[in-house]
Design a protein around this motif. Structure first.
Motif, mmCIF file in Angstrom:
data_model
loop_
_atom_site.group_PDB
_atom_site.id
_atom_site.type_symbol
_atom_site.label_atom_id
_atom_site.label_comp_id
_atom_site.label_asym_id
_atom_site.label_seq_id
_atom_site.Cartn_x
_atom_site.Cartn_y
_atom_site.Cartn_z
ATOM 1 N N UNK A 1 3.003 32.016 61.691
ATOM 2 C CA UNK A 1 2.130 31.639 61.018
ATOM 3 C C UNK A 1 3.332 30.579 60.785
ATOM 4 N N UNK A 2 3.201 29.329 60.474
ATOM 5 C CA UNK A 2 3.553 28.462 59.468
ATOM 6 C C UNK A 2 3.720 27.720 58.649
ATOM 7 N N UNK A 3 4.299 27.276 57.712
ATOM 8 C CA UNK A 3 4.656 27.072 55.945
ATOM 9 C C UNK A 3 5.057 26.283 56.015
ATOM 10 N N UNK A 4 3.987 25.117 55.021
ATOM 11 C CA UNK A 4 5.033 24.210 54.962
ATOM 12 C C UNK A 4 4.954 24.403 53.419
ATOM 13 N N UNK A 5 6.050 25.118 52.754
ATOM 14 C CA UNK A 5 6.274 25.012 51.034
ATOM 15 C C UNK A 5 7.193 23.843 50.695
ATOM 16 N N UNK A 6 6.070 23.131 50.487
ATOM 17 C CA UNK A 6 6.397 21.167 49.724
ATOM 18 C C UNK A 6 6.053 21.623 48.305
#
Length: 606
Positions: free
Chosen positions: A40-45
């Motif tokens: 999975x690819x998580x964008x930690x915004x």
């Protein structure tokens, strides 16, 4: 049970121009060596102010392999990574910078180093002989210096600690993350250093790296932030574990002994004993008792200051903390004992360091203002009675010798400190009545890095605490009144010493005593000598000698000053030793309590 094995986190702050391409390249690269449902690819915004949240939400809706974790408030780089990793599903946790400065062909080696269970931590390196990295001087020199400092101070075996290309086994991350205190740029370094100290298997491998965008040395982040964090971590890992309560108590006792020995460098012990023998012992004991009575008032005043800032503590504990810090000021240079008090209230009562130092600043300002007012009031009285001319003659050369020169220096210092105290009160009161944020604008001129937000927040807390006291009229009055009582008792102590030498306390001697003690205390604010020894005596003598009857003279005036100061230092030292034993204070162990209850929990969007 989830099929996700690898979670890749992309820390994003205002990345609207690059985040979509970064996610696309990441998905493509992971799919080249992993099954499609295993990552999975998580964008930690992290509290972005641009369109990054909208773009990340759209990407998550379009592809099940993408998640968007959103924070309403700025967590900092390290804080955002921790927050995302805690919510990730994989057992292998990976992150890299969204600018893709590191060649993505290295991603497979990074992931598989940990996924294969061969290593617990893996990190790319731009400083190994085998790698290719385009490092302009403005990037390379600071990076080389930083990594050299980390290896030397923190005894790390790695060559590159800040390369944004790392992976952790979940068990290693869960063991290390609670021990890491930094939430910003130093997070990477602290994780790697503590991983090595804890015995985790750490792999460092060379990567090809090309800088993207502009970079520069940042005053706040690189000098203030990173440098202080290296020192803090070094203290935590190398010094603190060796300090036990027994060792701390022994060290504190030794410091007191050193303070007494230092006093002999400025005073002739035999002369002090002779002077003491010529005074009335009973009245000397009374003077010590009077001075000791001022200390509970100091504790009560400190309690009132902290109450206004929202921290409610017992006066007896705070009296002990004040005793310990003032004992430290007799030994440490540059009044470092004040920092000891901030540590004591932090370690024993979890009062944050910014509040601890702010409360100290309030106390010091009130001390200086009170002493200045006392000295100024008496000075006006001397001028009204025609005695000011004699004082001026003494200060401008009417007296000679070492005592006169020391006194002249002391009076100049006292005048400067007094003016500064009045100015500081004016600035604080004025700033408390305005809504303008001077702190953030000032820090912003030094730095445009996100770490500046953190530093500005700490300074704002400090300033706000000071303004809270000055803006509260009743608190201002209470602290001012207690300050007046404290310093009046300080003067009365000296007057009783005069009486011990057989001098009647007539109005003129009382007035001169108030002025001499006030100027002496102002003079020793600057740490020119340990405990102000020498400056206090010089100022006291050069004022008392010309303004009192000729029978007193320079010799007796100096003797009174020596005994007065010795009595006060002796009470301080005895109180400090007793307080260290009572509170079992360790002056070198950093004690971190729970996080602030006011922290806002970020929101997530999957």
């Amino acid at each position: 049970m989830t099929a996700v094995e690898v979670s890749v986190v992309l820390p994003a702050y205002n990345e609207e121009d690059t985040i979509e391409e970064t996610v696309s390249v990441t998905l493509e690269t992971l799919a080249s060596f992993l099954p499609g449902d295993s990552f999975e690819v998580i964008v930690a915004e992290d509290g972005c102010a641009d369109r990054t949240p909208e773009i990340a939400t759209r990407l998550a809706n379009e592809d099940d392999r993408v998640r968007h974790i959103h924070s309403e408030t700025r967590l900092g780089r390290g804080g955002a990574l921790e927050y995302a990793f805690e919510r990730a599903e994989g057992e292998t946790l990976v992150y890299f910078d969204t600018d893709l400065a590191t060649d993505m062909r290295h991603l497979e080696e990074l992931v598989e180093s940990v996924r294969s269970d061969e290593y617990d931590v893996a990190t790319g390196s731009r400083w190994m002989a085998e790698n290719r990295a385009d490092r302009p001087a403005k990037r390379g020199i600071p990076s080389f210096g930083y990594n050299t400092l980390v290896r030397g101070v923190l005894r790390s075996d790695l060559k590159d600690h800040q390369c944004g290309f790392k992976a952790f086994d979940r068990r290693a991350f869960e063991a290390l993350a609670p021990t890491v205190q930094d939430e910003h740029w130093f997070w990477d370094t602290e994780m790697l250093v503590k991983a090595q100290r804890r015995g985790f298997r750490v792999k460092e491998f060379p990567v090809d790296w090309t800088p993207k965008g502009d970079s520069k040395v940042d005053i706040v982040r690189d000098v203030f932030g990173m440098g202080s964090q290296i020192l803090r971590t070094g203290w935590e890992l190398s010094v603190s574990p060796r300090i036990t309560p027994r060792v701390s108590l022994g060290a504190g006792t030794m410091l007191v002994v050193v303070a007494l020995l230092l006093m002999t460098q400025y005073l002739n012990p035999a002369r002090v004993l002779d002077v003491m023998a010529g005074a009335d012992p009973a009245l000397i004991a009374v003077s010590a008792a009077i001075y000791a009575a001022s200390w509970p008032l100091r504790g009560a005043r400190y309690r009132d200051i902290l109450d206004t800032m929202g921290y409610h503590e017992r006066w007896d504990f705070l009296t002990g903390a004040v005793f310990i810090s003032q004992t430290g000021n007799l030994v440490f240079p540059a009044r470092l004992g004040d920092g000891v008090r901030a540590y004591v209230v932090k370690a024993r009562r979890a009062i944050p360091y910014p509040t601890g130092f702010a409360s100290l600043a309030v106390e010091r300002v009130f001390d200086l203002l009170t002493i200045t007012v006392l000295a100024g009031t008496v000075m006006l009285g001397l001028a009204a009675t025609g005695s000011a001319g004699e004082l001026l003659a003494a200060l401008t050369g009417g007296a000679s010798g070492d005592t006169a020169r020391s006194g002249q220096t002391a009076v100049v210092v006292a005048a400067a400190v007094g003016v500064a105290a009045i100015g500081a009160v004016g600035v604080i009161v004025a700033s408390a009545r305005t809504d303008r944020n001077f702190v953030r604008s000032a820090v912003g001129r030094l730095s445009d890095d996100s770490y500046a937000d953190y530093v500005a927040g700490v300074v704002e807390t400090f300033v706000a605490d000071i303004q809270t006291v000055t803006a509260d009229g009743s608190a201002f009055a209470r602290v001012g009144l207690s300050s007046l009582l404290i310093w009046t008792l300080d003067v009365v102590t000296a007057l009783v010493v005069f009486a011990a030498f057989g001098y009647p306390l007539d109005p003129s001697l009382v007035a001169v005593g108030f002025f001499a003690v006030s100027v002496g205390n102002l003079a020793k604010v600057l740490p020119l000598t340990p405990g102000g020894v020498g400056l206090y005596e010089g100022a006291f003598t050069i004022i008392v000698a010309p303004l009192t009857p000729a029978a007193i003279g320079v010799t007796v005036a100096l003797s009174v000053a020596i005994v007065d100061h010795a009595v006060k230092n002796a009470v301080t030292i005895l109180g400090g030793v007793s307080s260290m034993a009572w509170l079992n204070v360790s002056l070198t162990t950093a004690v971190e309590e729970s996080r602030s209850a006011g922290d806002i929990e970020p929101e997530t969007t999957d």
